[in-house]
Design a protein around this motif. Structure first.
Motif, PDB file in Angstrom:
ATOM      1  N   PRO A  66      79.322  45.949  74.633  1.00 17.82           N
ATOM      2  CA  PRO A  66      79.775  45.387  73.766  1.00 17.82           C
ATOM      3  C   PRO A  66      79.975  46.572  72.424  1.00 17.82           C
ATOM      4  N   VAL A  67      80.769  45.951  71.435  1.00 19.00           N
ATOM      5  CA  VAL A  67      80.812  46.660  70.206  1.00 19.00           C
ATOM      6  C   VAL A  67      79.763  45.903  69.275  1.00 19.00           C
ATOM      7  N   ASN A  68      78.643  46.831  68.861  1.00 21.31           N
ATOM      8  CA  ASN A  68      77.419  46.167  68.262  1.00 21.31           C
ATOM      9  C   ASN A  68      77.616  46.510  66.805  1.00 21.31           C
ATOM     10  N   GLN A  69      77.098  45.566  65.900  1.00 22.62           N
ATOM     11  CA  GLN A  69      76.944  45.689  64.475  1.00 22.62           C
ATOM     12  C   GLN A  69      75.824  45.384  63.974  1.00 22.62           C
ATOM     13  N   ARG A  70      74.908  45.982  62.962  1.00 23.57           N
ATOM     14  CA  ARG A  70      73.685  45.704  62.574  1.00 23.57           C
ATOM     15  C   ARG A  70      73.614  46.134  60.993  1.00 23.57           C
ATOM     16  N   PRO A  71      72.848  45.653  60.213  1.00 22.10           N
ATOM     17  CA  PRO A  71      72.669  46.132  59.026  1.00 22.10           C
ATOM     18  C   PRO A  71      72.056  47.556  59.022  1.00 22.10           C
ATOM     19  N   ALA A  72      72.599  48.270  58.298  1.00 28.74           N
ATOM     20  CA  ALA A  72      72.197  49.754  58.019  1.00 28.74           C
ATOM     21  C   ALA A  72      70.464  49.690  57.653  1.00 28.74           C
ATOM     22  N   GLU A  73      69.653  50.380  58.200  1.00 25.48           N
ATOM     23  CA  GLU A  73      68.211  50.514  57.648  1.00 25.48           C
ATOM     24  C   GLU A  73      67.913  51.315  56.879  1.00 25.48           C
ATOM     25  N   ASP A  74      67.237  50.832  55.701  1.00 23.17           N
ATOM     26  CA  ASP A  74      66.902  52.058  54.518  1.00 23.17           C
ATOM     27  C   ASP A  74      65.985  52.999  55.112  1.00 23.17           C
ATOM     28  N   GLN A  75      66.264  54.142  55.323  1.00 24.81           N
ATOM     29  CA  GLN A  75      65.438  55.256  55.624  1.00 24.81           C
ATOM     30  C   GLN A  75      64.629  56.005  54.446  1.00 24.81           C
ATOM     31  N   GLY A  92      79.685  39.614  45.567  1.00 27.10           N
ATOM     32  CA  GLY A  92      80.670  40.179  45.680  1.00 27.10           C
ATOM     33  C   GLY A  92      80.293  41.917  45.949  1.00 27.10           C
ATOM     34  N   LYS A  93      79.057  42.239  46.198  1.00 30.36           N
ATOM     35  CA  LYS A  93      78.603  43.283  46.449  1.00 30.36           C
ATOM     36  C   LYS A  93      78.576  43.432  48.068  1.00 30.36           C
ATOM     37  N   SER A  94      79.045  44.919  48.297  1.00 34.33           N
ATOM     38  CA  SER A  94      79.263  45.050  49.889  1.00 34.33           C
ATOM     39  C   SER A  94      78.008  45.535  50.290  1.00 34.33           C
ATOM     40  N   GLY A  95      77.729  45.376  51.440  1.00 41.23           N
ATOM     41  CA  GLY A  95      76.648  45.840  52.383  1.00 41.23           C
ATOM     42  C   GLY A  95      76.924  47.102  53.008  1.00 41.23           C
ATOM     43  N   THR A  96      75.886  47.738  53.864  1.00 45.01           N
ATOM     44  CA  THR A  96      76.057  48.798  54.806  1.00 45.01           C
ATOM     45  C   THR A  96      75.715  48.404  56.145  1.00 45.01           C
ATOM     46  N   TYR A  97      76.753  48.660  57.068  1.00 49.27           N
ATOM     47  CA  TYR A  97      76.487  48.267  58.480  1.00 49.27           C
ATOM     48  C   TYR A  97      76.756  49.421  59.013  1.00 49.27           C
ATOM     49  N   VAL A  98      76.173  49.462  60.497  1.00 51.56           N
ATOM     50  CA  VAL A  98      75.981  50.581  61.320  1.00 51.56           C
ATOM     51  C   VAL A  98      76.551  49.834  62.616  1.00 51.56           C
ATOM     52  N   VAL A  99      77.902  50.319  63.145  1.00 49.29           N
ATOM     53  CA  VAL A  99      78.549  49.815  64.235  1.00 49.29           C
ATOM     54  C   VAL A  99      78.637  50.938  65.359  1.00 49.29           C
ATOM     55  N   SER A 100      78.368  50.489  66.598  1.00 49.86           N
ATOM     56  CA  SER A 100      78.333  51.221  67.506  1.00 49.86           C
ATOM     57  C   SER A 100      79.232  50.951  68.664  1.00 49.86           C
ATOM     58  N   PHE A 101      79.616  52.055  69.483  1.00 45.80           N
ATOM     59  CA  PHE A 101      80.174  51.576  70.937  1.00 45.80           C
ATOM     60  C   PHE A 101      79.303  52.199  71.990  1.00 45.80           C
ATOM     61  N   VAL A 102      79.103  51.459  73.060  1.00 46.45           N
ATOM     62  CA  VAL A 102      78.212  52.118  74.108  1.00 46.45           C
ATOM     63  C   VAL A 102      79.020  52.827  74.738  1.00 46.45           C
TER      64      VAL A 102
END
Length: 195
Positions: A66-75, A92-102
């Motif tokens: 799949p195409v995966n999407q998750r919230p970015a973890e705060d490091q 109205g505040k945007s989040g940050t997401y990590v999207v990945s292709f296998v």
């Protein structure tokens, strides 16, 4: 035509989800700041550009799922807890997401083409146990959150505990009719806490 997916074994089936043991696999990922729905669209274009030849060797790779999407973890730096704890709505505040292709299974980290775009990161996703709820329908935050809520409740009722952020997985191209789409929401299960 079959599309390659990460390798997994179903270890147990529950009424509302299944437990899957995933083998390690490689991903190309990018982090984008936007709202839930638009983040996937923006990131998809960046990652598709990479697999369709925008890399140093100009190699074109097959699309996988799949195409995966998750919230970015705060490091960030960990700071000792203090009180009080305050919460404010992010209207109205945007989040940050990590999207990945296998990535296709024939590659290793050493043999994957080097991205030309610095926003594309290549890494290995480690083996993990995931609770997975499959559903159909539109790619909306509402649909995702409803199914995430069902999954969280079912996991609790099964006596399992989760770790990490939820993953939203999409398996079909955008032209697939909404009622035929395969979507999944996944939560990693803590292997140390099993009933």
């Amino acid at each position: 035509m079959a599309i390659e997916e990460p390798s997994y074994e179903v270890t147990r089936t529950y009424p509302m989800f299944e437990l899957r043991q995933y083998a390690p696999y490689l991903v190309a990922e990018t982090e984008v700041g936007d709202d839930f729905d638009e983040a996937g669209n923006r990131a998809f274009r960046i990652l598709a550009d990479y697999i369709f030849g925008n890399n140093r060797s100009k190699t074109k790779m097959e699309m996988t799922a799949p195409v995966n999407q998750r919230p970015a973890e705060d490091q960030g730096e960990k700071i000792r807890m203090t009180a009080p704890v305050s919460q404010q709505a992010g209207e109205g505040k945007s989040g940050t997401y990590v999207v990945s292709f296998v990535m296709p299974s024939g590659y290793s980290l050493e043999t994957l083409p080097t991205p030309n775009d610095s926003r594309v990161n290549l890494r290995e996703e480690p083996a993990k146990l995931m609770a997975v709820r499959r559903y159909s329908g539109r790619w909306t935050r509402k649909n995702y959150e409803e199914n995430l809520g069902v999954l969280r409740l079912a996991i609790r009722e099964a006596g399992l505990e989760t770790t990490g952020e939820p993953v939203y997985a999409r398996y079909n191209p955008p032209f697939t009719p909404w009622f035929m789409r395969r979507n999944e929401v996944m939560l990693e299960i803590d292997p140390e806490v099993r009933p």
